[in-house]
Design a protein around this motif. Structure first.
Motif, PDB file in Angstrom:
ATOM      1  N   SER A   1      22.257 -30.222  87.022  1.00  0.00           N
ATOM      2  CA  SER A   1      22.916 -31.466  87.429  1.00  0.00           C
ATOM      3  C   SER A   1      22.461 -31.895  88.815  1.00  0.00           C
ATOM      4  CB  SER A   1      24.437 -31.286  87.450  1.00  0.00           C
ATOM      5  OG  SER A   1      24.875 -30.717  86.243  1.00  0.00           O
ATOM      6  N   LEU A   2      22.337 -30.930  89.704  1.00  0.00           N
ATOM      7  CA  LEU A   2      21.864 -31.201  91.069  1.00  0.00           C
ATOM      8  C   LEU A   2      20.459 -31.783  91.027  1.00  0.00           C
ATOM      9  CD1 LEU A   2      22.684 -30.661  94.082  1.00  0.00           C
ATOM     10  CD2 LEU A   2      21.347 -28.582  93.916  1.00  0.00           C
ATOM     11  N   PHE A   3      19.592 -31.161  90.219  1.00  0.00           N
ATOM     12  CA  PHE A   3      18.212 -31.638  90.059  1.00  0.00           C
ATOM     13  C   PHE A   3      18.203 -33.077  89.551  1.00  0.00           C
ATOM     14  CE2 PHE A   3      14.740 -32.389  87.059  1.00  0.00           C
ATOM     15  CZ  PHE A   3      13.634 -32.209  87.878  1.00  0.00           C
TER      16      PHE A   3
ATOM     17  N   THR B   1      22.412 -35.348 101.712  1.00  0.00           N
ATOM     18  CA  THR B   1      21.744 -34.063 101.484  1.00  0.00           C
ATOM     19  C   THR B   1      22.551 -32.892 102.034  1.00  0.00           C
ATOM     20  OG1 THR B   1      20.414 -34.510 103.454  1.00  0.00           O
ATOM     21  CG2 THR B   1      19.402 -34.979 101.343  1.00  0.00           C
ATOM     22  N   LEU B   2      23.192 -33.097 103.202  1.00  0.00           N
ATOM     23  CA  LEU B   2      24.026 -32.026 103.746  1.00  0.00           C
ATOM     24  C   LEU B   2      25.280 -31.810 102.909  1.00  0.00           C
ATOM     25  CD1 LEU B   2      24.073 -32.063 107.648  1.00  0.00           C
ATOM     26  CD2 LEU B   2      23.603 -30.152 106.156  1.00  0.00           C
ATOM     27  N   SER B   3      25.848 -32.913 102.389  1.00  0.00           N
ATOM     28  CA  SER B   3      27.054 -32.737 101.570  1.00  0.00           C
ATOM     29  C   SER B   3      26.729 -32.136 100.204  1.00  0.00           C
ATOM     30  CB  SER B   3      27.818 -34.054 101.414  1.00  0.00           C
ATOM     31  OG  SER B   3      26.971 -35.063 100.937  1.00  0.00           O
ATOM     32  N   LEU B   4      25.448 -32.081  99.838  1.00  0.00           N
ATOM     33  CA  LEU B   4      25.059 -31.332  98.643  1.00  0.00           C
ATOM     34  C   LEU B   4      24.774 -29.872  98.993  1.00  0.00           C
ATOM     35  CD1 LEU B   4      22.546 -33.755  96.856  1.00  0.00           C
ATOM     36  CD2 LEU B   4      24.824 -33.153  96.072  1.00  0.00           C
ATOM     37  N   ALA B   5      24.061 -29.656 100.113  1.00  0.00           N
ATOM     38  CA  ALA B   5      23.600 -28.307 100.451  1.00  0.00           C
ATOM     39  C   ALA B   5      24.710 -27.425 101.024  1.00  0.00           C
ATOM     40  CB  ALA B   5      22.451 -28.397 101.445  1.00  0.00           C
TER      41      ALA B   5
ATOM     42  N   THR C   1      21.097 -13.131 110.389  1.00  0.00           N
ATOM     43  CA  THR C   1      22.324 -13.944 110.394  1.00  0.00           C
ATOM     44  C   THR C   1      22.000 -15.394 110.733  1.00  0.00           C
ATOM     45  OG1 THR C   1      23.493 -11.980 111.180  1.00  0.00           O
ATOM     46  CG2 THR C   1      24.681 -14.064 111.296  1.00  0.00           C
ATOM     47  N   ILE C   2      21.164 -15.578 111.766  1.00  0.00           N
ATOM     48  CA  ILE C   2      20.792 -16.945 112.161  1.00  0.00           C
ATOM     49  C   ILE C   2      20.046 -17.639 111.028  1.00  0.00           C
ATOM     50  CG2 ILE C   2      19.348 -18.301 113.745  1.00  0.00           C
ATOM     51  CD1 ILE C   2      20.045 -16.109 115.892  1.00  0.00           C
ATOM     52  N   SER C   3      19.089 -16.916 110.417  1.00  0.00           N
ATOM     53  CA  SER C   3      18.319 -17.537 109.323  1.00  0.00           C
ATOM     54  C   SER C   3      19.223 -17.880 108.140  1.00  0.00           C
ATOM     55  CB  SER C   3      17.174 -16.626 108.881  1.00  0.00           C
ATOM     56  OG  SER C   3      17.655 -15.600 108.055  1.00  0.00           O
ATOM     57  N   ASN C   4      20.265 -17.070 107.942  1.00  0.00           N
ATOM     58  CA  ASN C   4      21.232 -17.355 106.875  1.00  0.00           C
ATOM     59  C   ASN C   4      22.033 -18.613 107.159  1.00  0.00           C
ATOM     60  OD1 ASN C   4      21.640 -16.152 104.422  1.00  0.00           O
ATOM     61  ND2 ASN C   4      22.525 -14.292 105.298  1.00  0.00           N
ATOM     62  N   ILE C   5      22.417 -18.775 108.447  1.00  0.00           N
ATOM     63  CA  ILE C   5      23.274 -19.900 108.823  1.00  0.00           C
ATOM     64  C   ILE C   5      22.515 -21.228 108.779  1.00  0.00           C
ATOM     65  CG2 ILE C   5      24.572 -20.901 110.763  1.00  0.00           C
ATOM     66  CD1 ILE C   5      25.426 -17.981 111.434  1.00  0.00           C
ATOM     67  N   ILE C   6      21.203 -21.212 109.141  1.00  0.00           N
ATOM     68  CA  ILE C   6      20.470 -22.486 109.178  1.00  0.00           C
ATOM     69  C   ILE C   6      19.925 -22.910 107.819  1.00  0.00           C
ATOM     70  CG2 ILE C   6      19.856 -22.322 111.619  1.00  0.00           C
ATOM     71  CD1 ILE C   6      16.995 -21.540 110.663  1.00  0.00           C
ATOM     72  N   ARG C   7      20.134 -22.091 106.782  1.00  0.00           N
ATOM     73  CA  ARG C   7      19.582 -22.429 105.463  1.00  0.00           C
ATOM     74  C   ARG C   7      19.999 -23.784 104.906  1.00  0.00           C
ATOM     75  NH1 ARG C   7      19.516 -16.590 102.420  1.00  0.00           N
ATOM     76  NH2 ARG C   7      17.515 -15.922 103.231  1.00  0.00           N
ATOM     77  N   PRO C   8      21.320 -24.101 104.887  1.00  0.00           N
ATOM     78  CA  PRO C   8      21.680 -25.427 104.347  1.00  0.00           C
ATOM     79  C   PRO C   8      21.081 -26.567 105.149  1.00  0.00           C
ATOM     80  CG  PRO C   8      23.575 -24.380 105.338  1.00  0.00           C
ATOM     81  CD  PRO C   8      22.504 -23.337 105.271  1.00  0.00           C
ATOM     82  N   GLY C   9      20.984 -26.362 106.469  1.00  0.00           N
ATOM     83  CA  GLY C   9      20.389 -27.381 107.332  1.00  0.00           C
ATOM     84  C   GLY C   9      18.934 -27.628 106.985  1.00  0.00           C
ATOM     85  N   THR C  10      18.169 -26.540 106.822  1.00  0.00           N
ATOM     86  CA  THR C  10      16.746 -26.695 106.491  1.00  0.00           C
ATOM     87  C   THR C  10      16.575 -27.350 105.137  1.00  0.00           C
ATOM     88  OG1 THR C  10      16.690 -24.454 105.594  1.00  0.00           O
ATOM     89  CG2 THR C  10      15.953 -24.731 107.869  1.00  0.00           C
TER      90      THR C  10
ATOM     91  N   ARG D   1      14.740 -30.944 104.941  1.00  0.00           N
ATOM     92  CA  ARG D   1      13.473 -31.016 104.204  1.00  0.00           C
ATOM     93  C   ARG D   1      13.454 -32.215 103.266  1.00  0.00           C
ATOM     94  NH1 ARG D   1      13.812 -26.620 101.552  1.00  0.00           N
ATOM     95  NH2 ARG D   1      12.729 -25.254 102.988  1.00  0.00           N
ATOM     96  N   LEU D   2      14.539 -32.352 102.487  1.00  0.00           N
ATOM     97  CA  LEU D   2      14.615 -33.458 101.532  1.00  0.00           C
ATOM     98  C   LEU D   2      14.634 -34.805 102.255  1.00  0.00           C
ATOM     99  CD1 LEU D   2      14.988 -34.423  98.603  1.00  0.00           C
ATOM    100  CD2 LEU D   2      17.425 -34.089  98.874  1.00  0.00           C
TER     101      LEU D   2
END
Length: 196
Positions: free
Chosen positions: A52-54, A79-83, A124-133, A137-138
């Motif tokens: 559905s997201l796709f 995009t942030l409200s999806l990620a 931990t930092i890489s985990n936290i910035i994942r939704p942002g990246t 990106r999109l």
């Protein structure tokens, strides 16, 4: 008779068109892909979220390729409200149900004892910035293509006829590239959501 037909699933009495068959095969391929990504531990029907997201992102990206239609995926709000909610759900689910596993992920295998505290911080930092990246990106990909098309289109009025033909060819090539980017980005977004 018509009401009776409506009660029977349409697959038995309605001949699917070529587009329908093509779209169904795309969805089936995606379903298999996400099933392998999620592994045997994935719950039944969890692939539907990502399909559905796709579909949502793909539809929005393609709508933006038509003139005078606003591309909603070129804004961070969408995009942030999806990620972000997806990532939050996965993180909370992981930490509540697989705490040991999540802690093990913070320190990669074979890390020297001295580096362990640093590795925990970095992971931990890489985990936290994942939704942002994921969101950026999109957004960046959508903005970049549309900006290029707009800038090239605006220069056309001050050009000679010879150059305008080249400009048109460049615009068509860019549109083809943009539609490829629209498909690839929606796929990447969905796949990385499953992997994160």
């Amino acid at each position: 008779t018509f009401l009776g037909l409506l009660m029977i699933p349409s697959i038995y009495w309605l001949m699917p068109s070529r587009y329908n068959i093509m779209w169904n095969s795309i969805l089936l391929t995606l379903h298999k892909e996400f099933k392998t990504l999620l592994g045997p531990s994935g719950h039944n029907g969890s692939t539907f979220i990502f399909i559905s997201l796709f579909s949502l992102i793909l539809f929005n990206n393609f709508m933006g390729l038509f003139p005078y239609i606003f591309t909603s995926t070129s804004h961070l709000t969408l995009t942030l409200s999806l990620a972000l909610p997806l990532w939050l759900c996965f993180m909370s689910y992981g930490w509540i149900n697989h705490t040991q596993h999540m802690f093990a992920h913070l320190v990669p295998q074979g890390t020297p004892a001295i580096l362990m505290p640093f590795m925990v911080c970095i992971e931990t930092i890489s985990n936290i910035i994942r939704p942002g990246t994921l969101a950026v990106r999109l957004t960046a990909n959508m903005i970049a293509g549309h900006l290029l098309l707009t800038l090239l289109g605006n220069t056309g009025s001050s050009m000679s006829y010879m150059l305008v033909t080249f400009l048109l060819m460049a615009q068509i090539a860019l549109l083809v590239l943009e539609s490829a980017v629209a498909m690839i980005q929606s796929y990447v977004f969905a796949v990385l959501s499953t992997l994160y």
